[in-house]
Write a protein that holds these residues in place. Structure first.
Motif, PDB file in Angstrom:
ATOM      1  N   ASP A  16      53.015 -29.021 -18.482  1.00  0.00           N
ATOM      2  CA  ASP A  16      51.721 -29.115 -18.345  1.00  0.00           C
ATOM      3  C   ASP A  16      50.759 -28.538 -19.135  1.00  0.00           C
ATOM      4  O   ASP A  16      49.886 -29.395 -19.474  1.00  0.00           O
ATOM      5  CB  ASP A  16      51.836 -28.042 -16.888  1.00  0.00           C
ATOM      6  CG  ASP A  16      52.123 -28.809 -15.687  1.00  0.00           C
ATOM      7  OD1 ASP A  16      52.625 -30.018 -15.642  1.00  0.00           O
ATOM      8  OD2 ASP A  16      52.372 -28.059 -14.750  1.00  0.00           O
ATOM      9  N   SER A  35      37.093 -26.395 -17.804  1.00  0.00           N
ATOM     10  CA  SER A  35      38.333 -26.993 -17.392  1.00  0.00           C
ATOM     11  C   SER A  35      39.542 -26.208 -17.691  1.00  0.00           C
ATOM     12  O   SER A  35      40.624 -25.982 -16.908  1.00  0.00           O
ATOM     13  CB  SER A  35      38.278 -28.334 -18.056  1.00  0.00           C
ATOM     14  OG  SER A  35      38.263 -28.299 -19.377  1.00  0.00           O
ATOM     15  N   VAL A  38      40.032 -23.370 -14.962  1.00  0.00           N
ATOM     16  CA  VAL A  38      40.255 -24.145 -13.828  1.00  0.00           C
ATOM     17  C   VAL A  38      41.842 -24.350 -13.972  1.00  0.00           C
ATOM     18  O   VAL A  38      42.762 -24.150 -12.827  1.00  0.00           O
ATOM     19  CB  VAL A  38      39.864 -25.425 -13.531  1.00  0.00           C
ATOM     20  CG1 VAL A  38      40.496 -26.182 -12.332  1.00  0.00           C
ATOM     21  CG2 VAL A  38      38.182 -25.095 -13.018  1.00  0.00           C
ATOM     22  N   TRP A  39      42.518 -24.732 -15.086  1.00  0.00           N
ATOM     23  CA  TRP A  39      43.866 -25.105 -15.309  1.00  0.00           C
ATOM     24  C   TRP A  39      44.554 -23.891 -15.251  1.00  0.00           C
ATOM     25  O   TRP A  39      45.508 -23.992 -14.583  1.00  0.00           O
ATOM     26  CB  TRP A  39      43.988 -25.794 -16.630  1.00  0.00           C
ATOM     27  CG  TRP A  39      45.303 -26.269 -16.894  1.00  0.00           C
ATOM     28  CD1 TRP A  39      45.754 -27.514 -16.700  1.00  0.00           C
ATOM     29  CD2 TRP A  39      46.355 -25.599 -17.485  1.00  0.00           C
ATOM     30  NE1 TRP A  39      47.141 -27.632 -17.107  1.00  0.00           N
ATOM     31  CE2 TRP A  39      47.562 -26.320 -17.626  1.00  0.00           C
ATOM     32  CE3 TRP A  39      46.721 -24.395 -17.809  1.00  0.00           C
ATOM     33  CZ2 TRP A  39      48.796 -26.034 -18.045  1.00  0.00           C
ATOM     34  CZ3 TRP A  39      47.801 -23.897 -18.379  1.00  0.00           C
ATOM     35  CH2 TRP A  39      48.907 -24.742 -18.586  1.00  0.00           C
ATOM     36  N   THR A  40      44.141 -22.797 -15.722  1.00  0.00           N
ATOM     37  CA  THR A  40      44.816 -21.487 -15.566  1.00  0.00           C
ATOM     38  C   THR A  40      45.067 -20.927 -14.164  1.00  0.00           C
ATOM     39  O   THR A  40      45.916 -20.443 -13.763  1.00  0.00           O
ATOM     40  CB  THR A  40      44.294 -20.449 -16.496  1.00  0.00           C
ATOM     41  OG1 THR A  40      42.862 -20.166 -16.524  1.00  0.00           O
ATOM     42  CG2 THR A  40      44.455 -21.192 -18.005  1.00  0.00           C
ATOM     43  N   GLU A  41      43.595 -20.900 -13.680  1.00  0.00           N
ATOM     44  CA  GLU A  41      43.593 -20.456 -12.230  1.00  0.00           C
ATOM     45  C   GLU A  41      44.485 -21.064 -11.359  1.00  0.00           C
ATOM     46  O   GLU A  41      45.118 -20.491 -10.427  1.00  0.00           O
ATOM     47  CB  GLU A  41      42.226 -20.679 -11.639  1.00  0.00           C
ATOM     48  CG  GLU A  41      41.187 -19.507 -12.323  1.00  0.00           C
ATOM     49  CD  GLU A  41      39.732 -19.406 -11.745  1.00  0.00           C
ATOM     50  OE1 GLU A  41      39.510 -20.465 -11.053  1.00  0.00           O
ATOM     51  OE2 GLU A  41      38.815 -18.793 -12.219  1.00  0.00           O
ATOM     52  N   ARG A  42      44.704 -22.505 -11.319  1.00  0.00           N
ATOM     53  CA  ARG A  42      45.696 -23.494 -10.598  1.00  0.00           C
ATOM     54  C   ARG A  42      47.159 -22.727 -10.764  1.00  0.00           C
ATOM     55  O   ARG A  42      47.976 -23.025  -9.908  1.00  0.00           O
ATOM     56  CB  ARG A  42      45.552 -24.720 -10.841  1.00  0.00           C
ATOM     57  CG  ARG A  42      44.307 -25.407 -10.332  1.00  0.00           C
ATOM     58  CD  ARG A  42      44.159 -26.839 -10.497  1.00  0.00           C
ATOM     59  NE  ARG A  42      43.324 -27.400 -10.063  1.00  0.00           N
ATOM     60  CZ  ARG A  42      42.357 -28.401 -10.380  1.00  0.00           C
ATOM     61  NH1 ARG A  42      42.999 -29.172 -11.572  1.00  0.00           N
ATOM     62  NH2 ARG A  42      41.450 -28.856  -9.705  1.00  0.00           N
ATOM     63  N   ARG A  43      47.389 -22.135 -11.855  1.00  0.00           N
ATOM     64  CA  ARG A  43      48.786 -21.675 -12.099  1.00  0.00           C
ATOM     65  C   ARG A  43      48.995 -20.180 -12.018  1.00  0.00           C
ATOM     66  O   ARG A  43      49.941 -19.515 -12.320  1.00  0.00           O
ATOM     67  CB  ARG A  43      49.237 -22.018 -13.721  1.00  0.00           C
ATOM     68  CG  ARG A  43      49.443 -23.502 -13.576  1.00  0.00           C
ATOM     69  CD  ARG A  43      49.182 -24.155 -14.698  1.00  0.00           C
ATOM     70  NE  ARG A  43      49.567 -25.618 -14.658  1.00  0.00           N
ATOM     71  CZ  ARG A  43      48.485 -26.619 -14.211  1.00  0.00           C
ATOM     72  NH1 ARG A  43      47.237 -26.150 -14.209  1.00  0.00           N
ATOM     73  NH2 ARG A  43      48.875 -27.950 -14.218  1.00  0.00           N
ATOM     74  N   ASP A  44      47.646 -19.432 -11.600  1.00  0.00           N
ATOM     75  CA  ASP A  44      47.571 -18.124 -11.401  1.00  0.00           C
ATOM     76  C   ASP A  44      47.889 -17.308 -12.795  1.00  0.00           C
ATOM     77  O   ASP A  44      48.797 -16.354 -12.912  1.00  0.00           O
ATOM     78  CB  ASP A  44      48.615 -17.660 -10.292  1.00  0.00           C
ATOM     79  CG  ASP A  44      48.378 -16.477  -9.852  1.00  0.00           C
ATOM     80  OD1 ASP A  44      46.974 -16.026  -9.714  1.00  0.00           O
ATOM     81  OD2 ASP A  44      49.010 -15.594  -9.171  1.00  0.00           O
TER      82      ASP A  44
END
Length: 161
Positions: A16, A35, A38-44
């Protein structure tokens, strides 16, 4: 967590991250801080430094065979903690999590299975699950077929000369 589940999780995170850049669609998650967040937040995960993320991605992509990138360093702070009688790598940022995952793959002898598709218009990172580790293309149906057709046309044109 079983070794297979942990390995699968590590493979997913590394791929990913490597695929945050997409040559075919000219997109790059690391183009903006928003962006990336957002990418990191989606993966906690904690975002950390955007320049550090770019440097780590480029270094990792070069390490697994992206010919467009020169080899380079990548680093992040990762602690080792003893949890439930087992030492664990504990990262503080997303880059640390990716490098910890890559390290676990290397320790397991799986790092060389992470590859970059050689198609110039693709360069997608993939995990080679073939028994003899000989897979070349991210997708034989797409990139492999395109390259084979291109080679055939070149050979046919040369034969006509």
């Amino acid at each position: 967590m079983s070794t297979q589940v942990a390995e699968s999780s590590d493979v997913s995170l590394v791929l990913d991250f490597l695929n945050t850049v997409d040559a075919e669609h000219d997109t790059d998650v690391l183009r903006t801080a928003e962006s990336w967040r957002v990418w990191t937040e989606r993966r906690d995960l904690a975002a950390g430094s955007l320049p550090q993320a770019r440097e780590a991605r480029d270094a990792l992509r070069a390490a697994v065979g992206d010919p467009a990138l020169p080899p380079g360093p990548a680093d992040a702070t990762v602690r080792v903690e003893l949890r439930a009688d087992t030492p664990e790598l504990v990262p503080s940022t997303a880059v640390g999590a990716v490098l910890a995952a890559a390290t676990r793959l290397a320790v397991l002898g799986r790092w060389e299975r992470v590859k970059i598709c050689p198609a110039d218009d693709c360069r997608w990172a993939f995990y080679d699950r073939s028994r003899n580790r000989s897979r070349t293309w991210c997708s034989m149906q797409t990139c492999g077929n395109r390259e084979k057709a291109r080679s055939w046309r070149e050979r046919a044109a040369q034969a006509e000369d």
